[in-house]
Write a protein that holds these residues in place. Sequence first.
Motif, PDB file in Angstrom:
ATOM      1  N   THR A 179      12.226  -0.217  -8.055  1.00 19.57           N
ATOM      2  CA  THR A 179      13.228  -0.522  -7.035  1.00 19.57           C
ATOM      3  C   THR A 179      13.392  -2.006  -6.750  1.00 19.57           C
ATOM      4  N   SER A 180      12.420  -2.812  -7.119  1.00 19.52           N
ATOM      5  CA  SER A 180      12.385  -4.265  -6.888  1.00 19.52           C
ATOM      6  C   SER A 180      11.983  -4.641  -5.469  1.00 19.52           C
ATOM      7  N   PHE A 181      11.646  -3.663  -4.605  1.00 18.86           N
ATOM      8  CA  PHE A 181      11.093  -4.031  -3.299  1.00 18.86           C
ATOM      9  C   PHE A 181       9.675  -3.468  -3.171  1.00 18.86           C
ATOM     10  N   ALA A 182       8.838  -4.190  -2.448  1.00 20.22           N
ATOM     11  CA  ALA A 182       7.430  -3.808  -2.296  1.00 20.22           C
ATOM     12  C   ALA A 182       7.157  -3.392  -0.856  1.00 20.22           C
ATOM     13  N   LEU A 183       6.634  -2.200  -0.687  1.00 18.65           N
ATOM     14  CA  LEU A 183       6.290  -1.729   0.654  1.00 18.65           C
ATOM     15  C   LEU A 183       4.898  -2.223   1.033  1.00 18.65           C
ATOM     16  N   GLN A 207      13.405   0.261   2.254  1.00 17.10           N
ATOM     17  CA  GLN A 207      12.945  -1.117   2.062  1.00 17.10           C
ATOM     18  C   GLN A 207      12.060  -1.611   3.203  1.00 17.10           C
ATOM     19  N   ASN A 208      12.238  -1.075   4.405  1.00 12.50           N
ATOM     20  CA  ASN A 208      11.436  -1.509   5.550  1.00 12.50           C
ATOM     21  C   ASN A 208      10.317  -0.528   5.899  1.00 12.50           C
ATOM     22  N   TRP A 209      10.087   0.426   5.025  1.00 10.77           N
ATOM     23  CA  TRP A 209       9.021   1.401   5.256  1.00 10.77           C
ATOM     24  C   TRP A 209       7.651   0.760   5.016  1.00 10.77           C
ATOM     25  N   ARG A 210       6.623   1.533   5.343  1.00 10.29           N
ATOM     26  CA  ARG A 210       5.247   1.125   5.090  1.00 10.29           C
ATOM     27  C   ARG A 210       4.497   2.276   4.399  1.00 10.29           C
ATOM     28  N   ILE A 211       3.505   1.886   3.623  1.00  5.04           N
ATOM     29  CA  ILE A 211       2.592   2.865   3.028  1.00  5.04           C
ATOM     30  C   ILE A 211       1.359   2.901   3.918  1.00  5.04           C
ATOM     31  N   ILE A 212       0.997   4.086   4.381  1.00  7.72           N
ATOM     32  CA  ILE A 212      -0.092   4.236   5.339  1.00  7.72           C
ATOM     33  C   ILE A 212      -1.238   5.055   4.724  1.00  7.72           C
ATOM     34  N   ILE A 213      -2.442   4.518   4.825  1.00  4.89           N
ATOM     35  CA  ILE A 213      -3.646   5.266   4.448  1.00  4.89           C
ATOM     36  C   ILE A 213      -4.607   5.217   5.638  1.00  4.89           C
ATOM     37  N   SER A 214      -5.588   6.081   5.636  1.00  2.21           N
ATOM     38  CA  SER A 214      -6.528   6.135   6.762  1.00  2.21           C
ATOM     39  C   SER A 214      -7.470   4.931   6.735  1.00  2.21           C
ATOM     40  N   ASP A 215      -8.060   4.648   7.892  1.00  2.00           N
ATOM     41  CA  ASP A 215      -8.983   3.515   7.993  1.00  2.00           C
ATOM     42  C   ASP A 215     -10.181   3.678   7.058  1.00  2.00           C
ATOM     43  N   ALA A 240     -10.278   5.370   4.147  1.00  5.14           N
ATOM     44  CA  ALA A 240      -9.779   5.935   2.899  1.00  5.14           C
ATOM     45  C   ALA A 240     -10.818   5.822   1.785  1.00  5.14           C
ATOM     46  N   THR A 241     -10.903   6.863   0.973  1.00  4.18           N
ATOM     47  CA  THR A 241     -11.787   6.835  -0.190  1.00  4.18           C
ATOM     48  C   THR A 241     -11.219   5.891  -1.241  1.00  4.18           C
ATOM     49  N   ALA A 242     -12.034   5.598  -2.250  1.00  3.94           N
ATOM     50  CA  ALA A 242     -11.581   4.708  -3.326  1.00  3.94           C
ATOM     51  C   ALA A 242     -10.361   5.280  -4.037  1.00  3.94           C
ATOM     52  N   SER A 243     -10.344   6.597  -4.242  1.00  4.99           N
ATOM     53  CA  SER A 243      -9.206   7.187  -4.944  1.00  4.99           C
ATOM     54  C   SER A 243      -7.947   7.207  -4.077  1.00  4.99           C
ATOM     55  N   GLU A 244      -8.104   7.383  -2.748  1.00  6.37           N
ATOM     56  CA  GLU A 244      -6.944   7.310  -1.851  1.00  6.37           C
ATOM     57  C   GLU A 244      -6.329   5.913  -1.869  1.00  6.37           C
ATOM     58  N   ARG A 245      -7.178   4.902  -1.768  1.00  7.77           N
ATOM     59  CA  ARG A 245      -6.663   3.528  -1.756  1.00  7.77           C
ATOM     60  C   ARG A 245      -6.006   3.189  -3.087  1.00  7.77           C
ATOM     61  N   TYR A 246      -6.647   3.595  -4.187  1.00  9.32           N
ATOM     62  CA  TYR A 246      -6.063   3.314  -5.506  1.00  9.32           C
ATOM     63  C   TYR A 246      -4.732   4.045  -5.665  1.00  9.32           C
ATOM     64  N   ALA A 247      -4.661   5.279  -5.167  1.00  8.31           N
ATOM     65  CA  ALA A 247      -3.405   6.037  -5.227  1.00  8.31           C
ATOM     66  C   ALA A 247      -2.295   5.305  -4.485  1.00  8.31           C
ATOM     67  N   ALA A 248      -2.640   4.763  -3.304  1.00 13.28           N
ATOM     68  CA  ALA A 248      -1.643   4.026  -2.523  1.00 13.28           C
ATOM     69  C   ALA A 248      -1.211   2.750  -3.240  1.00 13.28           C
ATOM     70  N   GLU A 249      -2.163   2.078  -3.852  1.00 13.78           N
ATOM     71  CA  GLU A 249      -1.833   0.855  -4.596  1.00 13.78           C
ATOM     72  C   GLU A 249      -0.949   1.161  -5.803  1.00 13.78           C
ATOM     73  N   GLU A 250      -1.222   2.265  -6.466  1.00 14.90           N
ATOM     74  CA  GLU A 250      -0.395   2.668  -7.606  1.00 14.90           C
ATOM     75  C   GLU A 250       1.021   3.005  -7.147  1.00 14.90           C
ATOM     76  N   PHE A 251       1.124   3.716  -6.025  1.00 10.07           N
ATOM     77  CA  PHE A 251       2.444   4.037  -5.482  1.00 10.07           C
ATOM     78  C   PHE A 251       3.201   2.748  -5.171  1.00 10.07           C
ATOM     79  N   GLN A 252       2.537   1.832  -4.509  1.00 10.27           N
ATOM     80  CA  GLN A 252       3.163   0.562  -4.133  1.00 10.27           C
ATOM     81  C   GLN A 252       3.652  -0.192  -5.373  1.00 10.27           C
ATOM     82  N   LYS A 253       2.798  -0.304  -6.369  1.00 12.13           N
ATOM     83  CA  LYS A 253       3.127  -1.078  -7.574  1.00 12.13           C
ATOM     84  C   LYS A 253       4.260  -0.445  -8.371  1.00 12.13           C
ATOM     85  N   LEU A 254       4.173   0.858  -8.612  1.00  8.36           N
ATOM     86  CA  LEU A 254       5.150   1.514  -9.477  1.00  8.36           C
ATOM     87  C   LEU A 254       6.504   1.676  -8.783  1.00  8.36           C
TER      88      LEU A 254
END
Length: 567
Positions: free
Chosen positions: A51-55, A22-30, A32-46
């Motif tokens: 789980t009902s918590f948002a990283l 619950q206290n973790w963070r999702i980290i991408i590079s400074d 990041a390509t469009a697909s990397e950022r979208y992948a991270a956003e998809e991970f965060q959302k799904l």
Amino acid sequence: MSTGKTLIFSHSAGEIPVSSMQNWRIIISDDATASERYAAEEFQKLLNQATSFALPLETTEENINHNEGQVNISASPTMDDEEIHITVDNNQIKISGGLPRGVLYAVYQFLEELVGIRFLTADHTYIPDASELKIPCGSYIYNPPFSFRWSYYRENSNAPEFAAKRKVNTVTDAEKLGGKTGQQLINHSFHVLVPYGTYGESHPEYYALVDGKRDTNTHGGGPQLCVTNPEVIEIAASSAIQRLTDNPNVANISVSQADTAAYCRCEPCEELNEAEGTPMGSQLTFVNAVAERIEKGHPNVKVGTLAYWYTRKPPKTVTPRDNVQIQLCSIECCTLHAIDDSDCEQNQAFCADTNAWGKICNDIWIWNYNTNFRSYDLPFPNLRSIGPNVRYFLQNNAKGVFMQANGNGLTGEFSDLRNYIISHLLWNPHLDDQAVLTEFVELHYESAAPAILAYINFLHENVEERNLHPRCFPSPEDVGLDAESAQRVFDYFQEALALAANSEIQARVEKASIPAYKAMLVAGGEIAPQRRRALIAEYIALCKRYGLTHTAETQSAEDYFEELHKH
């Protein structure tokens, strides 16, 4: 995952309770390509939905001073395009993949295989309650065997975000979705390389000699070329090279016959064909010659050609150059039985040719057929052959597979289910296809699943018992439909509707029931006029409600509705 593992799991001690993240963070590079950022956003959302918590999502620069657990999502230029690596260890999860699609596919694979999320349809994602889930520590790695995967359904082209979840890599150029593979579908191209409109009048000798005359018929992309004519070789090669120069990102180009059997019978062509025991003798000699010229300026581009119809049988001595792809088309095959089913006589010739090509070419492509092109919305018993066929293609050096279905229409017979099975198997041919089928039915139809599964079993067993071998243009009789079996099909769906626990499940069953109404209309025997009118009205209403746009490859739904009203 009940269908079998896609990721190769190298186990290490320990587990990560999802609740501890619950206290973790999702980290991408400074950067990041469009697909990397979208992948991270998809991970965060799904993950939030499960789980009902948002990283929080942060870049590496923002995270310099943070020591909490992390989910690192990154692309790696050293991996293949769609290769994925996942590492789960104590307070860190690393999800990485190749560019441009691997990192996004890695996220989806993590969510599917380690969280239990299922991307069933464009409007139905199954999200389990993962609050008590424990993720085992270890390393996971996978690289798909097919570089070209096309489950040819309009549901994918209409919803490219969903196609990316299904890892169909042939439908969109969207950067955030990783674009599509540079490989193009191998198709008829003679009419593009040596256009009849440009050369036909001044050089009739460039085109096929048939029955003593140069062919002038442009049907099917014709006329065919005289493939032993030296000038034709140079023109075709020059045209192909120019197209590659204009489109530098493509990975292959088609140099392939027209869709007509009127191939050249001039003396040089016929001598070569007779010596090689097949019209592919002159055809492949021509393709090799063009490929040799293309290779000089485009050494990394493959040249694809069809082994289709009269060219399906390989030559006795001529073999494909290393930069040539052979695409086999299974249009003559039985769709009920696996292509390598030795008891199905209808498939034996194609199987023998595929085996032979697999021995002389290490870059086989497949054009396979997965619908009834005569009637998209008629029961079609091929759900037991999809998995064995895909595995057979892989065994014979296939690198790309085009699974053609009702790509120009919506809401064909079990199109949702087939898309789920086909895309799963193209990503990983080793999955248990029947377990994939059962998983979809149970998650999508829930309380109505028993009746749907019973119908699927009946459909296939009925055709088996009648010793039928339907192809991809079958009549109702070819798929075992008569008055009795059509009524049984209809009854299964009435039972499924009665089992539907809520309006959402009812709607899914109604959509799936359209073929049951079609079966009654075309094979139900003598039906009282009032009853028939009621069936027609309900059939049309369901088709309109669930977006069935085409009832056949060449017939719109509206045209068919008009026919029904006339009769």
